[in-house]
Design a protein around this motif. Sequence first.
Motif, PDB file in Angstrom:
ATOM      1  N   ILE A 100     -47.859 -52.071  26.239  1.00 34.63           N
ATOM      2  CA  ILE A 100     -47.321 -51.487  25.011  1.00 34.63           C
ATOM      3  C   ILE A 100     -48.303 -51.686  23.856  1.00 34.63           C
ATOM      4  O   ILE A 100     -48.591 -50.759  23.099  1.00 34.63           O
ATOM      5  CB  ILE A 100     -45.937 -52.098  24.682  1.00 34.63           C
ATOM      6  N   ALA A 101     -48.834 -52.906  23.728  1.00 41.51           N
ATOM      7  CA  ALA A 101     -49.794 -53.204  22.657  1.00 41.51           C
ATOM      8  C   ALA A 101     -51.069 -52.384  22.818  1.00 41.51           C
ATOM      9  O   ALA A 101     -51.613 -51.862  21.825  1.00 41.51           O
ATOM     10  CB  ALA A 101     -50.115 -54.691  22.642  1.00 41.51           C
ATOM     11  N   LYS A 104     -40.008 -56.460  22.823  1.00 40.86           N
ATOM     12  CA  LYS A 104     -40.666 -55.162  22.678  1.00 40.86           C
ATOM     13  C   LYS A 104     -39.832 -54.068  23.345  1.00 40.86           C
ATOM     14  O   LYS A 104     -39.202 -54.282  24.365  1.00 40.86           O
ATOM     15  CB  LYS A 104     -42.071 -55.211  23.268  1.00 40.86           C
ATOM     16  N   SER A 105     -39.844 -52.910  22.730  1.00 36.63           N
ATOM     17  CA  SER A 105     -39.047 -51.773  23.180  1.00 36.63           C
ATOM     18  C   SER A 105     -39.325 -51.431  24.651  1.00 36.63           C
ATOM     19  O   SER A 105     -40.479 -51.242  25.045  1.00 36.63           O
ATOM     20  CB  SER A 105     -39.363 -50.561  22.301  1.00 36.63           C
ATOM     21  N   SER A 133     -41.385 -62.684  21.600  1.00 29.70           N
ATOM     22  CA  SER A 133     -41.944 -61.458  21.038  1.00 29.70           C
ATOM     23  C   SER A 133     -42.126 -60.391  22.114  1.00 29.70           C
ATOM     24  O   SER A 133     -41.750 -59.228  21.928  1.00 29.70           O
ATOM     25  CB  SER A 133     -43.283 -61.769  20.373  1.00 29.70           C
ATOM     26  N   ASP A 134     -42.700 -60.779  23.235  1.00 32.21           N
ATOM     27  CA  ASP A 134     -42.932 -59.835  24.331  1.00 32.21           C
ATOM     28  C   ASP A 134     -41.614 -59.298  24.891  1.00 32.21           C
ATOM     29  O   ASP A 134     -41.487 -58.109  25.175  1.00 32.21           O
ATOM     30  CB  ASP A 134     -43.744 -60.492  25.450  1.00 32.21           C
ATOM     31  N   GLN A 147     -44.386 -66.385  21.883  1.00 32.36           N
ATOM     32  CA  GLN A 147     -45.027 -65.218  22.495  1.00 32.36           C
ATOM     33  C   GLN A 147     -44.079 -64.541  23.474  1.00 32.36           C
ATOM     34  O   GLN A 147     -43.952 -63.314  23.492  1.00 32.36           O
ATOM     35  CB  GLN A 147     -46.328 -65.624  23.202  1.00 32.36           C
ATOM     36  N   VAL A 189     -38.949 -53.266  27.360  1.00 26.61           N
ATOM     37  CA  VAL A 189     -39.251 -54.371  28.287  1.00 26.61           C
ATOM     38  C   VAL A 189     -37.997 -54.806  29.045  1.00 26.61           C
ATOM     39  O   VAL A 189     -37.995 -54.894  30.275  1.00 26.61           O
ATOM     40  CB  VAL A 189     -39.909 -55.558  27.546  1.00 26.61           C
ATOM     41  N   LYS A 240     -32.848 -63.116  26.003  1.00 29.62           N
ATOM     42  CA  LYS A 240     -33.377 -62.440  24.815  1.00 29.62           C
ATOM     43  C   LYS A 240     -32.508 -62.753  23.598  1.00 29.62           C
ATOM     44  O   LYS A 240     -33.031 -63.059  22.520  1.00 29.62           O
ATOM     45  CB  LYS A 240     -33.449 -60.934  25.037  1.00 29.62           C
ATOM     46  N   ALA A 275     -45.726 -56.031  27.878  1.00 29.03           N
ATOM     47  CA  ALA A 275     -46.029 -56.172  26.447  1.00 29.03           C
ATOM     48  C   ALA A 275     -47.489 -55.829  26.176  1.00 29.03           C
ATOM     49  O   ALA A 275     -47.810 -55.178  25.173  1.00 29.03           O
ATOM     50  CB  ALA A 275     -45.710 -57.582  25.974  1.00 29.03           C
ATOM     51  N   LYS A 276     -48.390 -56.244  27.059  1.00 24.44           N
ATOM     52  CA  LYS A 276     -49.817 -55.933  26.889  1.00 24.44           C
ATOM     53  C   LYS A 276     -50.030 -54.428  26.974  1.00 24.44           C
ATOM     54  O   LYS A 276     -50.772 -53.851  26.168  1.00 24.44           O
ATOM     55  CB  LYS A 276     -50.654 -56.655  27.942  1.00 24.44           C
ATOM     56  N   LYS A 298     -50.393 -48.843  21.633  1.00 25.77           N
ATOM     57  CA  LYS A 298     -50.314 -48.789  20.170  1.00 25.77           C
ATOM     58  C   LYS A 298     -51.696 -48.907  19.551  1.00 25.77           C
ATOM     59  O   LYS A 298     -52.027 -48.203  18.600  1.00 25.77           O
ATOM     60  CB  LYS A 298     -49.396 -49.892  19.633  1.00 25.77           C
TER      61      LYS A 298
END
Length: 141
Positions: A128-129, A98-99, A94-95, A91, A101, A9, A125-126, A132
């Motif tokens: 979380i998205a 995410k908070s 980004s994933d 991608q 992960v 990361k 990530a999916k 949201k």
Amino acid sequence: MKIDLEYTKDLLDLIVNDGAVDFNIGQDHFLSLQSDDGKKNKLAFHLEILADQGYIENSCTKGNDIGVQRFGLDTIKIKKIPLRLTASGHQFASDLGKSGVIDTLTRSFKDAGPSEVIKIVCALAKQIADKKLASFLDESN
């Protein structure tokens, strides 16, 4: 050597935040990652894993040269060549950022292999998205 997700990361964050189209491991902000042989080994290992997954590639040629040269078991030279983060790499970065992960991965999936980590990161990530988006849609109604 095991994949260090925090290190991955941090490396991806350095690449994404570089501000240039290409990145070069010889740039100043990457030098701390290779200040001794142990760090060079770790950097080479993680660069190769990212390349194996199609997340980084050579910017100039479509070959497999990502600037890692091995001379025996513990001698590694990092060449300063332009590399790029692919769309899949962006991608994944980004994933991974995410908070929650990284915490979930290190707590519950610490022995997962590279392909499993990718699936887990994408699924988290999916999720979380989706939460949201559902929250956003509820607020707008």
